[in-house]
Motif scaffolding. Structure first.
Motif, short mmCIF file in Angstrom:
data_model
loop_
_atom_site.label_atom_id
_atom_site.label_comp_id
_atom_site.label_asym_id
_atom_site.label_seq_id
_atom_site.Cartn_x
_atom_site.Cartn_y
_atom_site.Cartn_z
N LEU A 17 32.62 -49.01 -49.22
CA LEU A 17 31.27 -48.91 -49.67
C LEU A 17 30.93 -47.27 -49.75
O LEU A 17 31.19 -46.71 -48.85
N ASN A 24 25.49 -46.33 -46.60
CA ASN A 24 25.87 -47.47 -47.45
C ASN A 24 24.98 -48.48 -47.45
O ASN A 24 25.60 -49.69 -47.50
N PHE A 26 22.95 -51.43 -49.02
CA PHE A 26 23.08 -52.05 -50.35
C PHE A 26 21.92 -52.30 -51.48
O PHE A 26 20.91 -52.20 -51.07
N MET A 30 25.84 -51.72 -55.95
CA MET A 30 26.89 -51.86 -55.02
C MET A 30 27.26 -53.45 -54.70
O MET A 30 28.46 -53.62 -54.57
N ALA A 31 26.35 -54.14 -54.71
CA ALA A 31 26.57 -55.38 -54.30
C ALA A 31 27.45 -56.09 -55.40
O ALA A 31 28.46 -56.71 -55.16
N CYS A 60 27.44 -50.06 -42.97
CA CYS A 60 26.62 -50.58 -43.97
C CYS A 60 25.44 -50.68 -43.12
O CYS A 60 25.46 -51.49 -42.15
N GLN A 63 20.34 -54.03 -46.59
CA GLN A 63 19.66 -53.94 -47.52
C GLN A 63 18.96 -52.55 -47.81
O GLN A 63 18.56 -52.04 -46.87
N HIS A 83 23.00 -61.23 -54.65
CA HIS A 83 24.00 -60.11 -54.07
C HIS A 83 24.71 -60.77 -53.08
O HIS A 83 25.75 -60.12 -53.14
N TYR A 84 24.12 -61.09 -52.03
CA TYR A 84 24.92 -61.44 -50.70
C TYR A 84 25.63 -62.54 -50.54
O TYR A 84 27.09 -62.71 -50.23
#
Length: 258
Positions: A17, A24, A26, A30-31, A60, A63, A83-84
């Motif tokens: 990431l 890092n 999200f 990036m997601a 990370c 969010q 995203h997740y």
């Protein structure tokens, strides 16, 4: 520069990431990039294990809240759904081991993405935080699924409600992670682990993973049938033949992942 760095060496896909200035955290870019990289790992027969880590000081931080509160950005439901959730689904369904190498703080979705992986190792100085309650949210990214199964309902409930920080040493003691390593040995030891895993019989490890996924919902009778089915499938692989031959010939097996 890409928000997820990737390279393949010795059958290991190294994914990192890459928003270090934001620990890092999200964002949408990036997601989606991580989803795409996991898809590539799934399709690439040369990849026999995945190593997921973070650039800089953090693994990370969850969010990026600037995106979450942006009136022109995605709403929370869209972030979780688009995203997740797809990241967690990919980690759990890719038929290859995914190792989380937690090099620093893993907070919120970052912590739960790590815990969804097959094996989690961490730097001694790393920490895990269910940070959601501190901003009025609930744990997502599979947190309410995996954490109670890893450490028990009571402890998971307390960590989610208090948002207390868990050190790498305590995380290992609780069974939240596999191992922690001293900071100066972390990269060498975590890479040694994933490289060893990449030399194992990949398809059998993939079937092991699928069987473990099902044990969360199966009865004993159903799980015995699942084991029977995947054992039969494992017995049809080239690596099974190599493993038996190596045993009989008293030599080290050389698996190819086929």
């Amino acid at each position: 520069m890409s928000t997820v760095l990737s390279k393949i060496e010795h059958h290991v896909a190294y994914l990192s990431l890459n928003r270090p200035e934001k620990f890092n955290s999200f964002n949408r870019e990036m997601a989606l990039a991580l989803q795409q990289e996991l898809d590539k790992c799934m399709r690439d027969d040369d990849v026999r294990a995945v190593y997921l880590t973070g650039e800089g000081k953090a693994f990370c931080a969850g969010q990026d809240l600037a995106e979450a509160v942006d009136p022109n950005g995605p709403e929370l439901r869209s972030i979780v759904h688009g995203h997740y959730n797809p990241i967690i689904e990919r980690i759990r369904t890719i038929e290859k081991p995914v190792i989380a190498a937690v090099n620093g703080v893993a907070a919120g979705a970052g912590a739960n993405i790590a815990l969804a992986c097959d094996i989690v190792v961490a730097k001694e100085s790393a920490s895990f935080i269910q940070a959601f309650s501190k901003i009025g949210l609930i744990p997502d990214s599979g947190g309410t699924f995996f954490l109670p199964r890893l450490i028990g309902f009571q402890k998971a409930s307390a960590l989610m409600m208090t948002g207390d920080k868990v050190s790498a040493e305590e995380a290992e003691r609780l069974g939240m992670i596999y191992k922690f390593f001293a900071d100066d040995a972390f990269e060498e030891e975590s890479r040694k682990l994933v490289q060893n895993i990449a030399q194992m019989p990949t398809r059998a490890l993939g079937y092991t993973k699928l069987a473990l996924n099902q044990t969360f919902k199966n009865s004993l009778t159903q799980q015995l049938q699942t084991e029977e089915d995947y054992q039969h499938a494992s017995g049809q692989t080239e690596d099974f033949g190599e493993g038996i031959a190596a045993f009989l010939e008293k030599r080290k097996a050389v698996f190819t992942g086929k």
